[in-house]
Design a protein around this motif. Sequence first.
Motif, PDB file in Angstrom:
ATOM      1  N   PRO A  30       0.808  -1.074  -0.029  1.00 57.91           N
ATOM      2  CA  PRO A  30       0.046  -0.097  -0.102  1.00 57.91           C
ATOM      3  C   PRO A  30       0.810   1.142   0.122  1.00 57.91           C
ATOM      4  O   PRO A  30       1.974   1.410   0.808  1.00 57.91           O
ATOM      5  CB  PRO A  30      -0.938  -0.155   1.374  1.00 57.91           C
ATOM      6  CG  PRO A  30      -0.914  -1.548   1.649  1.00 57.91           C
ATOM      7  CD  PRO A  30       0.455  -2.181   1.043  1.00 57.91           C
ATOM      8  N   SER A  61       0.966   7.766   6.366  1.00 59.05           N
ATOM      9  CA  SER A  61       0.211   8.509   7.603  1.00 59.05           C
ATOM     10  C   SER A  61       0.590  10.035   7.731  1.00 59.05           C
ATOM     11  O   SER A  61       0.357  10.554   8.950  1.00 59.05           O
ATOM     12  CB  SER A  61       0.956   7.707   8.774  1.00 59.05           C
ATOM     13  OG  SER A  61       2.516   7.987   8.794  1.00 59.05           O
ATOM     14  N   ASP A 121      -7.735   5.610   9.647  1.00 56.10           N
ATOM     15  CA  ASP A 121      -6.620   4.759   8.778  1.00 56.10           C
ATOM     16  C   ASP A 121      -5.583   5.279   8.289  1.00 56.10           C
ATOM     17  O   ASP A 121      -4.943   4.957   7.617  1.00 56.10           O
ATOM     18  CB  ASP A 121      -7.825   4.072   7.793  1.00 56.10           C
ATOM     19  CG  ASP A 121      -8.448   4.983   6.750  1.00 56.10           C
ATOM     20  OD1 ASP A 121      -8.267   6.226   7.130  1.00 56.10           O
ATOM     21  OD2 ASP A 121      -9.088   4.666   5.740  1.00 56.10           O
ATOM     22  N   VAL A 152      -1.972   2.282  12.651  1.00 58.66           N
ATOM     23  CA  VAL A 152      -2.938   1.459  11.846  1.00 58.66           C
ATOM     24  C   VAL A 152      -2.349   1.401  10.143  1.00 58.66           C
ATOM     25  O   VAL A 152      -2.098   0.288   9.982  1.00 58.66           O
ATOM     26  CB  VAL A 152      -4.225   2.304  11.536  1.00 58.66           C
ATOM     27  CG1 VAL A 152      -5.162   1.529  10.380  1.00 58.66           C
ATOM     28  CG2 VAL A 152      -4.797   2.382  12.869  1.00 58.66           C
ATOM     29  N   VAL A 153      -1.702   2.205   9.802  1.00 53.37           N
ATOM     30  CA  VAL A 153      -0.871   2.246   8.597  1.00 53.37           C
ATOM     31  C   VAL A 153       0.342   1.192   8.715  1.00 53.37           C
ATOM     32  O   VAL A 153       0.312   0.249   7.726  1.00 53.37           O
ATOM     33  CB  VAL A 153      -0.158   3.619   8.097  1.00 53.37           C
ATOM     34  CG1 VAL A 153       0.686   3.295   6.938  1.00 53.37           C
ATOM     35  CG2 VAL A 153      -1.421   4.536   7.694  1.00 53.37           C
ATOM     36  N   LYS A 179       0.369  -1.362  10.510  1.00 52.35           N
ATOM     37  CA  LYS A 179      -0.351  -2.720  10.812  1.00 52.35           C
ATOM     38  C   LYS A 179      -0.728  -3.214   9.240  1.00 52.35           C
ATOM     39  O   LYS A 179      -0.119  -4.511   9.119  1.00 52.35           O
ATOM     40  CB  LYS A 179      -1.402  -2.815  11.586  1.00 52.35           C
ATOM     41  CG  LYS A 179      -2.024  -4.153  11.943  1.00 52.35           C
ATOM     42  CD  LYS A 179      -1.113  -5.239  12.580  1.00 52.35           C
ATOM     43  CE  LYS A 179      -1.748  -6.538  12.836  1.00 52.35           C
ATOM     44  NZ  LYS A 179      -0.883  -7.436  13.079  1.00 52.35           N
ATOM     45  N   ARG A 180      -1.280  -2.346   8.514  1.00 57.62           N
ATOM     46  CA  ARG A 180      -2.016  -2.674   7.139  1.00 57.62           C
ATOM     47  C   ARG A 180      -0.587  -3.135   6.358  1.00 57.62           C
ATOM     48  O   ARG A 180      -0.483  -4.105   5.407  1.00 57.62           O
ATOM     49  CB  ARG A 180      -2.539  -1.613   6.675  1.00 57.62           C
ATOM     50  CG  ARG A 180      -3.161  -1.749   5.434  1.00 57.62           C
ATOM     51  CD  ARG A 180      -4.046  -0.507   5.157  1.00 57.62           C
ATOM     52  NE  ARG A 180      -4.158  -0.197   3.638  1.00 57.62           N
ATOM     53  CZ  ARG A 180      -3.945   1.191   3.449  1.00 57.62           C
ATOM     54  NH1 ARG A 180      -3.921   2.004   4.168  1.00 57.62           N
ATOM     55  NH2 ARG A 180      -3.972   1.285   1.932  1.00 57.62           N
ATOM     56  N   ILE A 181       0.634  -2.438   6.398  1.00 50.23           N
ATOM     57  CA  ILE A 181       1.793  -2.554   5.482  1.00 50.23           C
ATOM     58  C   ILE A 181       2.378  -4.058   6.012  1.00 50.23           C
ATOM     59  O   ILE A 181       2.572  -5.000   5.122  1.00 50.23           O
ATOM     60  CB  ILE A 181       2.736  -1.582   5.674  1.00 50.23           C
ATOM     61  CG1 ILE A 181       2.188  -0.405   4.973  1.00 50.23           C
ATOM     62  CG2 ILE A 181       4.310  -2.038   5.088  1.00 50.23           C
ATOM     63  CD1 ILE A 181       2.897   0.994   5.062  1.00 50.23           C
ATOM     64  N   VAL A 237       0.697  -6.705   7.354  1.00 49.12           N
ATOM     65  CA  VAL A 237      -0.114  -7.636   6.869  1.00 49.12           C
ATOM     66  C   VAL A 237       0.129  -7.983   5.368  1.00 49.12           C
ATOM     67  O   VAL A 237       0.304  -9.058   4.917  1.00 49.12           O
ATOM     68  CB  VAL A 237      -1.427  -7.275   7.219  1.00 49.12           C
ATOM     69  CG1 VAL A 237      -2.602  -8.201   6.254  1.00 49.12           C
ATOM     70  CG2 VAL A 237      -1.824  -7.166   8.673  1.00 49.12           C
ATOM     71  N   ASN A 238       0.269  -6.908   4.575  1.00 50.63           N
ATOM     72  CA  ASN A 238       0.492  -7.052   2.993  1.00 50.63           C
ATOM     73  C   ASN A 238       2.059  -7.548   2.899  1.00 50.63           C
ATOM     74  O   ASN A 238       1.894  -8.301   1.993  1.00 50.63           O
ATOM     75  CB  ASN A 238       0.396  -5.471   2.542  1.00 50.63           C
ATOM     76  CG  ASN A 238      -1.000  -5.263   2.175  1.00 50.63           C
ATOM     77  OD1 ASN A 238      -1.422  -5.692   1.049  1.00 50.63           O
ATOM     78  ND2 ASN A 238      -1.646  -4.781   2.933  1.00 50.63           N
TER      79      ASN A 238
END
Length: 218
Positions: free
Chosen positions: A10, A126, A164, A169-170, A172-174, A176-177
């Motif tokens: 992302p 972020s 988000d 939050v950012v 964690k998203r990265i 996971v990806n």
Amino acid sequence: MKNIILMGLPGAGKGTQAEMIVDNYQIAHISTGDMFREAMAEGTQVGLEAKSFIDAGNLVPDEVTAKLVEERLSKADTNDGYILDGFPRTTVQAEMLESITANVNKPLQKVINIEVDPKLLVERLSGRFICRDCGATYHKIFNPTKVENTCDRCGSHNFYQREDDKPEVVKKRIEVNLEMNTPLIDFYREKGLLISVDGTRSRDEVFADINEALSSLN
């Protein structure tokens, strides 16, 4: 023919590069979300099957997603090439894709991975903040206010950050990806299909590398 998968974490610029590839080569951009929506809107058998899982709040099984991908790749607008975006997400799906592309006689030719350091991506994603009074959007690095802590548009000092967009939050998203993408990158590297490009440069410089890779394809 240009049959490719476009990968990237992302914020790496995948959407921008997909648009530039489509504009330059006139090939079909197939994102998983759009594919699901189209199939459900058209009321195809596979689309209705997928809808039954989505409406129940469940994940669509790999087998159904694979059928949807095959249905989509069978359409005439992919005859000159396609960009797959969002599929495959796992090595199991990647193996399914090999069978699909063999069935429709549109073999995958390249997997392009846009590489950007995850720490830089957290900064990119972020940094956004919004004026609570007028809704103007800024970025602390790429689009800061002209006067610190003062909205250019309305002069307010009242800013907020969307949930988000918050760094934790950012991050964690990265993460996971990254965990999801790494086995796929290894899978396609072993197949000799992977090309990695440096996504930290300007959009035109990134596209120049992608264009060079695609120009060699028949």
